[in-house]
Design a protein around this motif. Structure first.
Motif, PDB file in Angstrom:
ATOM      1  N   VAL A 247      15.192  -9.170  10.819  1.00  0.00           N
ATOM      2  CA  VAL A 247      14.230  -8.137  10.908  1.00  0.00           C
ATOM      3  C   VAL A 247      13.869  -6.776   9.404  1.00  0.00           C
ATOM      4  CG1 VAL A 247      12.157  -6.078  11.839  1.00  0.00           C
ATOM      5  CG2 VAL A 247      14.056  -8.459  12.964  1.00  0.00           C
ATOM      6  N   GLN A 248      15.050  -6.620   9.219  1.00  0.00           N
ATOM      7  CA  GLN A 248      15.335  -5.930   8.557  1.00  0.00           C
ATOM      8  C   GLN A 248      15.527  -6.614   6.656  1.00  0.00           C
ATOM      9  OE1 GLN A 248      19.625  -4.009   8.075  1.00  0.00           O
ATOM     10  NE2 GLN A 248      19.030  -2.271   6.665  1.00  0.00           N
ATOM     11  N   ASP A 249      15.473  -7.833   6.613  1.00  0.00           N
ATOM     12  CA  ASP A 249      15.327  -8.112   5.382  1.00  0.00           C
ATOM     13  C   ASP A 249      13.688  -8.282   5.600  1.00  0.00           C
ATOM     14  OD1 ASP A 249      18.204  -8.501   4.180  1.00  0.00           O
ATOM     15  OD2 ASP A 249      18.093 -10.437   5.928  1.00  0.00           O
ATOM     16  N   CYS A 250      13.440  -9.405   6.484  1.00  0.00           N
ATOM     17  CA  CYS A 250      11.779  -9.426   5.848  1.00  0.00           C
ATOM     18  C   CYS A 250      11.127  -7.849   5.617  1.00  0.00           C
ATOM     19  CB  CYS A 250      11.315 -10.243   6.954  1.00  0.00           C
ATOM     20  SG  CYS A 250      11.079  -9.139   8.227  1.00  0.00           S
ATOM     21  N   LEU A 251      11.081  -6.670   6.547  1.00  0.00           N
ATOM     22  CA  LEU A 251      10.902  -5.235   6.789  1.00  0.00           C
ATOM     23  C   LEU A 251      11.023  -4.544   5.331  1.00  0.00           C
ATOM     24  CD1 LEU A 251       8.613  -3.414   7.786  1.00  0.00           C
ATOM     25  CD2 LEU A 251      10.802  -2.591   8.417  1.00  0.00           C
ATOM     26  N   THR A 252      12.112  -4.432   4.591  1.00  0.00           N
ATOM     27  CA  THR A 252      12.799  -4.222   3.179  1.00  0.00           C
ATOM     28  C   THR A 252      11.722  -4.920   2.287  1.00  0.00           C
ATOM     29  OG1 THR A 252      14.643  -3.833   4.484  1.00  0.00           O
ATOM     30  CG2 THR A 252      14.669  -3.981   1.809  1.00  0.00           C
ATOM     31  N   LEU A 253      12.495  -6.090   2.349  1.00  0.00           N
ATOM     32  CA  LEU A 253      10.773  -7.149   1.530  1.00  0.00           C
ATOM     33  C   LEU A 253       9.455  -6.691   1.032  1.00  0.00           C
ATOM     34  CD1 LEU A 253      11.325  -9.423  -0.646  1.00  0.00           C
ATOM     35  CD2 LEU A 253      10.366 -10.664   0.898  1.00  0.00           C
ATOM     36  N   ALA A 254       8.667  -6.525   2.155  1.00  0.00           N
ATOM     37  CA  ALA A 254       7.675  -6.264   2.561  1.00  0.00           C
ATOM     38  C   ALA A 254       6.931  -4.704   2.192  1.00  0.00           C
ATOM     39  CB  ALA A 254       6.626  -6.461   4.427  1.00  0.00           C
ATOM     40  N   VAL A 255       8.451  -3.605   2.488  1.00  0.00           N
ATOM     41  CA  VAL A 255       8.500  -2.052   1.653  1.00  0.00           C
ATOM     42  C   VAL A 255       8.285  -2.255   0.106  1.00  0.00           C
ATOM     43  CG1 VAL A 255       9.094   0.253   2.045  1.00  0.00           C
ATOM     44  CG2 VAL A 255       8.565  -1.171   4.230  1.00  0.00           C
ATOM     45  N   ASP A 256       9.298  -2.500  -0.272  1.00  0.00           N
ATOM     46  CA  ASP A 256       9.636  -2.978  -1.666  1.00  0.00           C
ATOM     47  C   ASP A 256       8.376  -3.387  -2.316  1.00  0.00           C
ATOM     48  OD1 ASP A 256      12.214  -2.100  -0.810  1.00  0.00           O
ATOM     49  OD2 ASP A 256      12.861  -3.743  -1.918  1.00  0.00           O
ATOM     50  N   THR A 257       7.473  -4.490  -1.654  1.00  0.00           N
ATOM     51  CA  THR A 257       6.510  -4.557  -2.012  1.00  0.00           C
ATOM     52  C   THR A 257       5.388  -3.515  -3.065  1.00  0.00           C
ATOM     53  OG1 THR A 257       7.186  -6.852  -1.319  1.00  0.00           O
ATOM     54  CG2 THR A 257       4.848  -6.317  -2.198  1.00  0.00           C
ATOM     55  N   ILE A 258       5.158  -3.087  -1.461  1.00  0.00           N
ATOM     56  CA  ILE A 258       4.190  -1.835  -1.332  1.00  0.00           C
ATOM     57  C   ILE A 258       4.842  -0.623  -2.556  1.00  0.00           C
ATOM     58  CG2 ILE A 258       2.721  -0.113   0.162  1.00  0.00           C
ATOM     59  CD1 ILE A 258       1.850  -3.132   0.121  1.00  0.00           C
ATOM     60  N   ALA A 259       5.884  -0.206  -1.994  1.00  0.00           N
ATOM     61  CA  ALA A 259       6.712   1.317  -3.031  1.00  0.00           C
ATOM     62  C   ALA A 259       6.914   0.398  -4.777  1.00  0.00           C
ATOM     63  CB  ALA A 259       8.108   1.379  -2.198  1.00  0.00           C
TER      64      ALA A 259
ATOM     65  N   GLN B  99      10.047   7.137  -4.170  1.00  0.00           N
ATOM     66  CA  GLN B  99       9.472   7.972  -5.558  1.00  0.00           C
ATOM     67  C   GLN B  99       8.038   7.551  -5.612  1.00  0.00           C
ATOM     68  OE1 GLN B  99      11.269   8.559  -9.267  1.00  0.00           O
ATOM     69  NE2 GLN B  99      12.913   7.035  -8.145  1.00  0.00           N
ATOM     70  N   ALA B 100       7.967   6.534  -4.308  1.00  0.00           N
ATOM     71  CA  ALA B 100       6.213   5.740  -4.767  1.00  0.00           C
ATOM     72  C   ALA B 100       5.369   6.616  -3.852  1.00  0.00           C
ATOM     73  CB  ALA B 100       5.388   4.753  -4.143  1.00  0.00           C
ATOM     74  N   GLU B 101       4.320   7.382  -4.058  1.00  0.00           N
ATOM     75  CA  GLU B 101       3.701   7.809  -3.479  1.00  0.00           C
ATOM     76  C   GLU B 101       2.172   6.602  -3.217  1.00  0.00           C
ATOM     77  OE1 GLU B 101       1.352  11.393  -6.384  1.00  0.00           O
ATOM     78  OE2 GLU B 101       4.020  12.018  -6.385  1.00  0.00           O
ATOM     79  N   ARG B 102       2.373   6.840  -1.729  1.00  0.00           N
ATOM     80  CA  ARG B 102       1.461   6.258  -1.219  1.00  0.00           C
ATOM     81  C   ARG B 102       0.974   6.435   0.018  1.00  0.00           C
ATOM     82  NH1 ARG B 102       2.903   3.908  -4.933  1.00  0.00           N
ATOM     83  NH2 ARG B 102       4.007   2.085  -5.651  1.00  0.00           N
ATOM     84  N   PRO B 103      -0.846   6.303   0.748  1.00  0.00           N
ATOM     85  CA  PRO B 103      -1.374   6.574   2.129  1.00  0.00           C
ATOM     86  C   PRO B 103      -0.045   6.567   2.894  1.00  0.00           C
ATOM     87  CG  PRO B 103      -2.500   5.506   0.467  1.00  0.00           C
ATOM     88  CD  PRO B 103      -1.685   5.480  -0.600  1.00  0.00           C
ATOM     89  N   ALA B 104      -0.700   6.563   4.392  1.00  0.00           N
ATOM     90  CA  ALA B 104       0.012   6.130   4.980  1.00  0.00           C
ATOM     91  C   ALA B 104      -0.553   4.957   5.416  1.00  0.00           C
ATOM     92  CB  ALA B 104      -0.228   7.294   6.327  1.00  0.00           C
TER      93      ALA B 104
ATOM     94  N   ARG C  25      -0.704  -0.793   6.424  1.00  0.00           N
ATOM     95  CA  ARG C  25      -1.673  -1.844   6.706  1.00  0.00           C
ATOM     96  C   ARG C  25      -1.172  -2.869   5.528  1.00  0.00           C
ATOM     97  NH1 ARG C  25      -5.900   1.393   7.589  1.00  0.00           N
ATOM     98  NH2 ARG C  25      -6.773   1.665   5.825  1.00  0.00           N
ATOM     99  N   GLY C  26      -0.759  -2.160   4.434  1.00  0.00           N
ATOM    100  CA  GLY C  26      -0.078  -2.843   3.353  1.00  0.00           C
ATOM    101  C   GLY C  26       1.103  -3.164   3.202  1.00  0.00           C
ATOM    102  N   VAL C  27       2.277  -2.779   3.674  1.00  0.00           N
ATOM    103  CA  VAL C  27       3.488  -3.633   4.254  1.00  0.00           C
ATOM    104  C   VAL C  27       3.047  -5.217   5.581  1.00  0.00           C
ATOM    105  CG1 VAL C  27       5.321  -3.499   5.920  1.00  0.00           C
ATOM    106  CG2 VAL C  27       4.535  -1.132   4.010  1.00  0.00           C
ATOM    107  N   ASN C  28       2.214  -4.828   6.302  1.00  0.00           N
ATOM    108  CA  ASN C  28       2.111  -6.132   7.507  1.00  0.00           C
ATOM    109  C   ASN C  28       1.462  -7.056   7.294  1.00  0.00           C
ATOM    110  OD1 ASN C  28       2.889  -4.341   9.417  1.00  0.00           O
ATOM    111  ND2 ASN C  28       0.424  -4.530  10.123  1.00  0.00           N
ATOM    112  N   ALA C  29       0.443  -6.898   5.376  1.00  0.00           N
ATOM    113  CA  ALA C  29       0.051  -7.784   4.986  1.00  0.00           C
ATOM    114  C   ALA C  29       1.202  -8.358   4.455  1.00  0.00           C
ATOM    115  CB  ALA C  29      -1.051  -7.272   4.105  1.00  0.00           C
ATOM    116  N   HIS C  30       2.178  -7.754   4.540  1.00  0.00           N
ATOM    117  CA  HIS C  30       3.366  -9.117   3.369  1.00  0.00           C
ATOM    118  C   HIS C  30       4.384  -9.043   4.643  1.00  0.00           C
ATOM    119  CE1 HIS C  30       2.068  -8.700  -0.471  1.00  0.00           C
ATOM    120  NE2 HIS C  30       1.356  -7.252  -0.252  1.00  0.00           N
ATOM    121  N   LEU C  31       4.141  -9.139   5.850  1.00  0.00           N
ATOM    122  CA  LEU C  31       5.304  -8.607   7.258  1.00  0.00           C
ATOM    123  C   LEU C  31       4.904 -10.935   7.602  1.00  0.00           C
ATOM    124  CD1 LEU C  31       6.223  -5.547   8.880  1.00  0.00           C
ATOM    125  CD2 LEU C  31       7.185  -7.187   7.322  1.00  0.00           C
TER     126      LEU C  31
END
Length: 266
Positions: A27-39, A67-72, A77-83
Protein backbone atom coordinates in the motif's frame (compact mmCIF):
# COMPACT_ATOMS: atom_id res chain seq x y z
CA UNK A 1 7.39 23.00 3.37
CA UNK A 2 3.91 21.78 4.31
CA UNK A 3 2.91 18.67 6.24
CA UNK A 4 -0.17 16.95 4.83
CA UNK A 5 -2.20 14.28 6.62
CA UNK A 6 -4.30 11.80 4.64
CA UNK A 7 -7.06 9.45 5.72
CA UNK A 8 -7.37 6.42 3.47
CA UNK A 9 -8.96 3.01 3.27
CA UNK A 10 -7.82 -0.13 1.48
CA UNK A 11 -8.56 -3.77 0.88
CA UNK A 12 -5.41 -5.63 1.88
CA UNK A 13 -6.15 -8.76 -0.16
CA UNK A 14 -4.22 -7.42 -3.16
CA UNK A 15 -1.24 -6.12 -1.20
CA UNK A 16 1.68 -7.51 0.76
CA UNK A 17 1.03 -5.22 3.70
CA UNK A 18 1.62 -1.50 4.21
CA UNK A 19 5.41 -1.34 4.50
CA UNK A 20 7.33 -0.60 1.31
CA UNK A 21 9.12 -3.51 -0.39
CA UNK A 22 11.51 -3.73 -3.33
CA UNK A 23 8.91 -5.44 -5.49
CA UNK A 24 6.48 -2.53 -4.94
CA UNK A 25 3.37 -4.59 -4.12
CA UNK A 26 2.45 -2.73 -0.92
CA UNK A 27 0.00 0.00 0.00
CA UNK A 28 2.81 2.42 0.86
CA UNK A 29 4.44 1.85 -2.52
CA UNK A 30 1.32 2.56 -4.59
CA UNK A 31 0.27 5.52 -2.42
CA UNK A 32 3.75 7.04 -2.56
CA UNK A 33 3.78 6.79 -6.35
CA UNK A 34 0.36 8.48 -6.58
CA UNK A 35 1.29 11.30 -4.19
CA UNK A 36 4.62 11.81 -5.98
CA UNK A 37 2.73 12.24 -9.24
CA UNK A 38 0.51 14.99 -7.82
CA UNK A 39 3.30 16.66 -5.85
CA UNK A 40 5.80 16.57 -8.70
CA UNK A 41 8.46 15.45 -6.24
CA UNK A 42 9.37 12.46 -4.07
CA UNK A 43 7.73 12.25 -0.64
CA UNK A 44 8.19 10.02 2.40
CA UNK A 45 4.99 8.60 3.87
CA UNK A 46 4.53 7.71 7.55
CA UNK A 47 1.45 5.82 8.76
CA UNK A 48 -0.42 5.32 12.03
CA UNK A 49 -0.16 1.53 12.01
CA UNK A 50 1.61 -0.87 9.68
CA UNK A 51 -0.73 -3.60 8.48
CA UNK A 52 0.39 -7.06 7.40
CA UNK A 53 -0.19 -8.91 4.14
CA UNK A 54 -3.91 -9.46 3.64
CA UNK A 55 -4.98 -7.08 6.43
CA UNK A 56 -7.38 -4.26 5.56
CA UNK A 57 -7.88 -0.69 6.75
CA UNK A 58 -11.27 0.95 7.09
CA UNK A 59 -9.25 3.97 8.16
CA UNK A 60 -5.50 4.49 7.95
CA UNK A 61 -3.80 7.79 8.70
CA UNK A 62 -0.60 8.84 6.90
CA UNK A 63 1.39 12.06 6.59
CA UNK A 64 4.09 13.46 4.32
CA UNK A 65 6.02 16.69 3.80
CA UNK A 66 6.02 18.53 0.50
CA UNK A 67 7.06 21.80 -1.06
CA UNK A 68 4.19 21.53 -3.55
CA UNK A 69 1.27 23.91 -3.05
CA UNK A 70 -1.93 22.05 -3.84
CA UNK A 71 -5.56 22.37 -2.71
CA UNK A 72 -6.89 19.60 -0.47
CA UNK A 73 -8.97 18.33 -3.39
CA UNK A 74 -5.76 17.53 -5.31
CA UNK A 75 -4.52 15.33 -2.47
CA UNK A 76 -7.85 13.48 -2.57
CA UNK A 77 -9.31 13.30 -6.08
CA UNK A 78 -5.97 13.81 -7.78
CA UNK A 79 -4.20 11.10 -5.80
CA UNK A 80 -7.18 8.73 -6.12
CA UNK A 81 -6.97 9.04 -9.90
CA UNK A 82 -3.54 7.37 -9.71
CA UNK A 83 -4.43 4.65 -7.18
CA UNK A 84 -5.61 1.08 -7.86
CA UNK A 85 -9.23 0.24 -7.09
CA UNK A 86 -8.37 -1.30 -3.72
CA UNK A 87 -7.09 1.97 -2.20
CA UNK A 88 -8.81 5.34 -1.75
CA UNK A 89 -7.96 8.59 0.04
CA UNK A 90 -11.01 9.94 1.90
CA UNK A 91 -9.74 13.34 3.07
CA UNK A 92 -6.59 15.47 3.28
CA UNK A 93 -5.65 18.27 5.64
CA UNK A 94 -2.59 20.42 6.29
CA UNK A 95 -1.25 20.11 9.84
CA UNK A 96 1.53 21.61 11.94
CA UNK A 97 5.03 20.29 11.31
CA UNK A 98 5.22 18.48 14.67
CA UNK A 99 2.27 16.19 13.84
CA UNK A 100 3.21 12.55 13.28
CA UNK A 101 0.73 9.93 12.08
CA UNK A 102 2.26 7.27 14.31
CA UNK A 103 3.77 9.02 17.30
CA UNK A 104 0.98 11.59 17.79
CA UNK A 105 -1.69 8.88 17.99
CA UNK A 106 -3.25 8.15 21.39
CA UNK A 107 -4.60 4.78 20.36
CA UNK A 108 -5.70 2.45 17.61
CA UNK A 109 -8.70 0.23 17.03
CA UNK A 110 -9.00 -3.03 15.13
CA UNK A 111 -11.97 -5.20 14.21
CA UNK A 112 -11.92 -8.85 13.23
CA UNK A 113 -14.94 -10.18 11.28
CA UNK A 114 -15.33 -13.95 11.50
CA UNK A 115 -17.77 -16.17 9.62
CA UNK A 116 -18.69 -19.22 11.71
CA UNK A 117 -20.35 -21.90 9.59
CA UNK A 118 -19.35 -25.26 8.08
CA UNK A 119 -18.66 -23.82 4.62
CA UNK A 120 -16.34 -20.89 3.80
CA UNK A 121 -17.64 -17.85 1.92
CA UNK A 122 -16.83 -17.54 -1.76
CA UNK A 123 -18.32 -14.05 -2.20
CA UNK A 124 -16.36 -12.63 0.75
CA UNK A 125 -13.12 -14.47 0.08
CA UNK A 126 -10.23 -12.44 1.49
CA UNK A 127 -12.59 -10.06 3.30
CA UNK A 128 -13.61 -12.13 6.35
CA UNK A 129 -12.11 -14.83 8.51
CA UNK A 130 -13.70 -18.26 8.73
CA UNK A 131 -14.01 -21.09 11.23
CA UNK A 132 -16.04 -24.25 10.58
CA UNK A 133 -16.95 -25.58 14.05
CA UNK A 134 -19.57 -23.95 16.35
CA UNK A 135 -18.26 -21.27 18.73
CA UNK A 136 -19.52 -20.38 22.23
CA UNK A 137 -19.78 -16.60 22.51
CA UNK A 138 -20.25 -16.67 26.29
CA UNK A 139 -16.97 -18.53 26.77
CA UNK A 140 -15.12 -16.10 24.48
CA UNK A 141 -16.61 -13.06 26.22
CA UNK A 142 -15.50 -14.44 29.59
CA UNK A 143 -12.00 -15.13 28.27
CA UNK A 144 -11.59 -11.61 26.86
CA UNK A 145 -11.81 -10.10 30.34
CA UNK A 146 -8.37 -11.52 31.12
CA UNK A 147 -6.86 -9.47 28.27
CA UNK A 148 -8.09 -6.07 29.44
CA UNK A 149 -5.66 -3.65 31.06
CA UNK A 150 -1.88 -3.31 31.00
CA UNK A 151 -0.05 -6.57 30.40
CA UNK A 152 3.04 -8.13 28.92
CA UNK A 153 1.58 -9.60 25.71
CA UNK A 154 4.59 -11.75 24.77
CA UNK A 155 2.31 -14.81 24.39
CA UNK A 156 0.61 -13.01 21.50
CA UNK A 157 3.67 -11.39 19.93
CA UNK A 158 5.16 -12.49 16.62
CA UNK A 159 8.78 -13.66 16.70
CA UNK A 160 9.74 -10.96 14.19
CA UNK A 161 8.08 -8.15 16.19
CA UNK A 162 10.38 -5.12 16.41
CA UNK A 163 8.64 -3.30 19.28
CA UNK A 164 10.94 -2.24 22.11
CA UNK A 165 8.54 -3.54 24.76
CA UNK A 166 5.82 -6.24 24.80
CA UNK A 167 3.77 -4.24 27.32
CA UNK A 168 0.55 -2.75 25.97
CA UNK A 169 -2.64 -1.31 27.46
CA UNK A 170 -5.72 -3.01 26.05
CA UNK A 171 -8.58 -0.59 26.76
CA UNK A 172 -11.42 -2.42 25.04
CA UNK A 173 -12.03 -6.02 24.02
CA UNK A 174 -15.42 -7.34 22.99
CA UNK A 175 -17.08 -9.90 20.76
CA UNK A 176 -20.64 -9.78 19.44
CA UNK A 177 -22.64 -12.29 17.41
CA UNK A 178 -25.35 -11.88 14.80
CA UNK A 179 -26.27 -15.16 13.16
CA UNK A 180 -23.11 -16.83 11.82
CA UNK A 181 -21.05 -13.64 12.22
CA UNK A 182 -18.72 -12.97 15.15
CA UNK A 183 -17.22 -9.48 15.38
CA UNK A 184 -14.20 -8.92 17.65
CA UNK A 185 -13.30 -5.32 18.57
CA UNK A 186 -10.07 -4.23 20.24
CA UNK A 187 -8.73 -0.81 21.28
CA UNK A 188 -5.30 -0.15 22.75
CA UNK A 189 -2.57 2.47 22.95
CA UNK A 190 -0.69 0.33 20.41
CA UNK A 191 -0.49 -3.28 19.23
CA UNK A 192 2.34 -5.75 18.74
CA UNK A 193 3.03 -7.55 15.46
CA UNK A 194 0.32 -10.23 14.93
CA UNK A 195 -1.07 -9.47 18.43
CA UNK A 196 -4.73 -9.35 17.39
CA UNK A 197 -4.59 -12.36 15.07
CA UNK A 198 -2.90 -14.33 17.85
CA UNK A 199 -5.51 -13.26 20.41
CA UNK A 200 -8.34 -14.17 18.03
CA UNK A 201 -6.73 -17.56 17.45
CA UNK A 202 -6.64 -18.19 21.22
CA UNK A 203 -10.23 -16.99 21.63
CA UNK A 204 -11.38 -19.40 18.93
CA UNK A 205 -9.73 -22.23 20.88
CA UNK A 206 -11.80 -21.19 23.88
CA UNK A 207 -14.94 -20.77 21.77
CA UNK A 208 -14.72 -24.26 20.28
CA UNK A 209 -14.34 -25.77 23.77
CA UNK A 210 -10.69 -26.83 23.53
CA UNK A 211 -9.73 -24.60 26.49
CA UNK A 212 -11.49 -22.86 29.37
CA UNK A 213 -11.81 -19.06 29.58
CA UNK A 214 -9.38 -19.14 32.53
CA UNK A 215 -6.75 -20.71 30.27
CA UNK A 216 -6.44 -17.42 28.38
CA UNK A 217 -5.36 -15.68 31.57
CA UNK A 218 -2.85 -18.44 32.22
CA UNK A 219 -1.52 -18.17 28.68
CA UNK A 220 -1.10 -14.41 29.07
CA UNK A 221 0.86 -14.94 32.30
CA UNK A 222 3.17 -17.49 30.64
CA UNK A 223 4.61 -14.80 28.32
CA UNK A 224 5.52 -17.59 25.91
CA UNK A 225 4.38 -17.45 22.27
CA UNK A 226 5.17 -21.15 21.76
CA UNK A 227 2.43 -22.13 24.23
CA UNK A 228 -0.26 -20.30 22.24
CA UNK A 229 -2.33 -21.48 19.23
CA UNK A 230 -1.25 -20.67 15.66
CA UNK A 231 -1.67 -17.18 14.23
CA UNK A 232 -5.17 -16.77 12.80
CA UNK A 233 -5.76 -15.87 9.14
CA UNK A 234 -5.44 -12.15 8.22
CA UNK A 235 -8.54 -12.01 5.99
CA UNK A 236 -11.01 -10.66 8.56
CA UNK A 237 -8.77 -8.06 10.24
CA UNK A 238 -9.42 -4.33 9.75
CA UNK A 239 -7.65 -1.29 11.16
CA UNK A 240 -10.84 0.55 12.11
CA UNK A 241 -9.80 3.65 14.03
CA UNK A 242 -6.99 5.97 15.11
CA UNK A 243 -7.32 8.54 17.90
CA UNK A 244 -5.42 11.83 18.22
CA UNK A 245 -5.45 14.76 20.67
CA UNK A 246 -7.95 17.52 19.93
CA UNK A 247 -5.16 20.02 19.35
CA UNK A 248 -4.64 18.73 15.82
CA UNK A 249 -8.16 19.75 14.79
CA UNK A 250 -8.65 16.61 12.73
CA UNK A 251 -12.12 15.49 11.60
CA UNK A 252 -14.36 14.13 14.37
CA UNK A 253 -12.11 15.72 16.98
CA UNK A 254 -9.30 13.32 16.13
CA UNK A 255 -11.33 10.26 17.13
CA UNK A 256 -11.27 8.88 13.61
CA UNK A 257 -13.31 5.68 13.62
CA UNK A 258 -14.62 4.50 10.28
CA UNK A 259 -18.04 2.96 9.65
CA UNK A 260 -16.90 -0.53 8.73
CA UNK A 261 -18.34 -2.85 6.13
CA UNK A 262 -20.20 -5.65 7.86
CA UNK A 263 -21.79 -8.54 5.97
CA UNK A 264 -25.56 -9.04 5.99
CA UNK A 265 -26.21 -5.64 7.57
CA UNK A 266 -24.41 -6.51 10.83
Amino acid sequence: MARIVLSLEYCGAAFEGWQTQRHGRTVQDCLTLAVDTIAGESVQLQCAGRTDTGVHAAVQIAHFDTQAERPASAWVRGVNAHLPDGVAVNWAQEVAEDFHARFSALGRRYRYVLLNRPVRSALLHGRVGWFHAPLDIDAMQAAMQYLLGEHNFSSFRAAQCQANSPVRVLREASVTQVGPWFVFDFAANAFLHHMIRNMVGALVYVGKGACSPEWLGELLAMRNRRRAPPTFMPDGLYLSGVEYPDRWNLPDGGRIIAPLFLPSGL
